[in-house]
Structures are given as C-alpha cells and as structure tokens.
Design an enzyme around this catalytic site. Structure first.
Site, PDB file in Angstrom:
ATOM      1  CB  THR A  58       0.346   0.372  -3.268  1.00 12.01           C
ATOM      2  OG1 THR A  58       0.136  -0.639  -4.259  1.00 12.01           O
ATOM      3  CG2 THR A  58       0.099  -0.244  -1.900  1.00 12.01           C
ATOM      4  CG  PHE A  82       2.673   1.689   1.586  1.00 16.43           C
ATOM      5  CD1 PHE A  82       3.253   0.480   1.955  1.00 16.43           C
ATOM      6  CD2 PHE A  82       2.660   2.039   0.244  1.00 16.43           C
ATOM      7  CE1 PHE A  82       3.804  -0.358   1.001  1.00 16.43           C
ATOM      8  CE2 PHE A  82       3.211   1.204  -0.718  1.00 16.43           C
ATOM      9  CZ  PHE A  82       3.784  -0.004  -0.336  1.00 16.43           C
TER      10      PHE A  82
END
Length: 296
Positions: free
Chosen positions: A184, A186
C-alpha cells in the site's frame, strides 16, 4: 521532557502523525516504519485525520491512497483535493494479512468475517467460494478488536500481522493476501507546503481541463514531448456530473527540473485550473518495483 503551549511546540517534541485507524492497523505500522518515534494520533475517519492537522492536534497525517492488489483507496482520493493539505512524502508498506479468531475457533467454525473493505479485495483467493458473511469494519486492527470483544468462535477477522496477538486472538492462517508483492502506498500530508531538495522526486498535480475537444490529449502532450514520465493518472467527477473534468497526476521528476517546468508551462495553456499538491522524495521502494522484486 518536552512541553508545549497553546499554538506552540518545542522542537524536541516527537512529531504527531494522524491516521485513520487504531493501534495495530497498517496505517499505525506505516507511521512507525516511516517516522520512528512519532506519536500516532488515531481518528475514526480520513476527514478526522485531516481535521487533526488543521486543528493542531497533529503535525502531519499519513494516509493510504492506493494498493497494488485492490487499487485506489476511494475516500482519500476524493477528500485530498479539497483537504487544504500538501503532500510532503510517500511511503510504501508491504501488506500481509492473517486470518485471526478466538482461541476456541477453528477454520471450519467460521461463519462470518470482519475487516476493512479494502482488505477483502486483497484476500479474494481466501474468500472465493466460502459462504462467509462479510462485515466491514473501520480498519483492519479494529476488526480484530471486534472479534475479541464478541468472543464468538464463528467470527474471524482479516488483520495485519501482530494485530491478532495484540487482542489475544489466535492465527488460523497467516499471509492470506493474494500476492506476495502486495503493498500500500501512503502519502504524508502537512498544512505547510514543503518542496523537497532531494532527487529522485515525485511531483503531484491536480488540474481541471477546459471543456473542449481532445482536451486531455492536449494536456498530456507536453509531458510526452518533454520526456516526463507519468506514473499515475486518475480522473474525478465534479459537481455530480457524469463526465470527468478533473485529473490527479503523479510524475517522475522534480518541480524545478527543466523538463517538468516546460511540461507544466504547456499544460497551463489547456487547463482551467492547476494545483501543485506536492513535490517530495520518491520512496526507495519504487526502485524494487522497477526491478520486479519488492522487499518484505
């Protein structure tokens, strides 16, 4: 000991970073890896994390924007353009999930499963063909906490590594994510703009096209002719209308690089509005993506 007065903080005080989620969540882990020693300020929503920065309860916010398996995280993408915050950094977190449940549960006893909606998309192979009822939680660690509170051996959760242990749960299966490359991205947000001096850099822009034929084609032409690589292009619908007229773009390059400057100069001829959301250091993880093998 660091002290703070209203509206003032000592330089020695640890940085406070707002997240959407709670202790044990992937966002919590991302903060601790990107900014060791930071104080995590937990909020229930992305709006709440943004507000924490604006209201002075946090210095920064760290928000997930996209996942390699499940795609973009919808809420931050729609909230970010109007958040009033600037992107000053990025961080890629490899994501691994465990299937956790109470101590008396078995894999066969599960009838329902809890997690963040994005976790379901990242663990689709585990879920495929199983008649488990899905319940969406605010975040992945919160799902583990809910299972612990309910104490029901028919309920399990998809939670980050370590979250199950945090809430006294057993791990029925580990690393249940679909891909070993699952990660992921960020973005680190600040109320104050900060243009990095380092290279390589990523520049993020937001622009609204004029309502003319081939508008997007004309907007992107300057990037091609000036050899600026676009790594992300997202469209937005504005005002409830069924056509996309606003675009979010990440490019490889520094805002002050000559070719980036020329591309943006050409872009301005074809847009109704252009906003620089940030120019920040590229996470070294990007190099592993090019090579085809990401660190765990």
């Amino acid at each position: 000991m660091a002290y703070e007065k209203k509206g003032e903080r000592r330089m020695s005080a640890p940085v406070r970073v707002a997240i959407q989620g709670e202790a044990g969540s992937n966002s919590d882990t991302a903060v601790q890896r990107m900014l060791p020693g930071a104080v995590v300020v937990s909020r229930e929503s992305f709006d709440g994390a943004f507000d924490a920065v604006h209201e002075g309860d946090a210095d920064l916010a760290l928000i997930p924007v996209e996942n390699s398996s499940a795609g973009r995280v919808a809420d931050p993408h729609h909230l970010l353009p109007d958040s009033g915050l600037h992107i000053i950094g990025e961080f890629f977190l490899p994501i691994h999930f465990d299937l956790v449940a109470t101590a008396d549960a078995t894999f066969e006893s599960i009838r329902s499963i809890r997690s963040h909606v994005h976790a379901f998309g990242q663990c689709s192979q585990l879920l495929r063909g199983r008649p488990w009822t899905r319940h969406v939680s605010a975040d992945t660690a919160g799902a583990a906490r809910e299972v612990a509170v309910l104490g029901d051996p028919t309920i399990a959760a998809l939670a980050p590594n370590g979250a199950g242990e945090l809430f006294g749960l057993q791990t029925l299966r580990s690393h249940v994510e679909d891909s070993s490359m699952n990660a992921t991205r960020f973005v680190l947000l600040s109320a104050t703009e900060k243009i990095t001096d380092s290279r390589p850099a990523i520049t993020t822009i937001l622009f609204r096209v004029r309502n003319v034929p081939a508008a997007l084609y004309k907007c992107l032409g300057g990037f091609a002719t000036n050899s600026v690589n676009i790594t992300k292009l997202e469209s937005y619908q504005l005002g409830g209308m069924f056509f996309a007229s606003q675009f979010y773009v990440d490019i490889d390059g520094h805002l002050h690089d000559d070719n980036v400057q020329l591309a943006l100069e050409e872009l301005r001829f074809f847009v109704a509005d252009l906003t620089i959301l940030g120019c920040y250091p590229a996470d070294p993880y990007r190099g592993s993506l090019v090579e085809g093998s990401a660190p765990a």
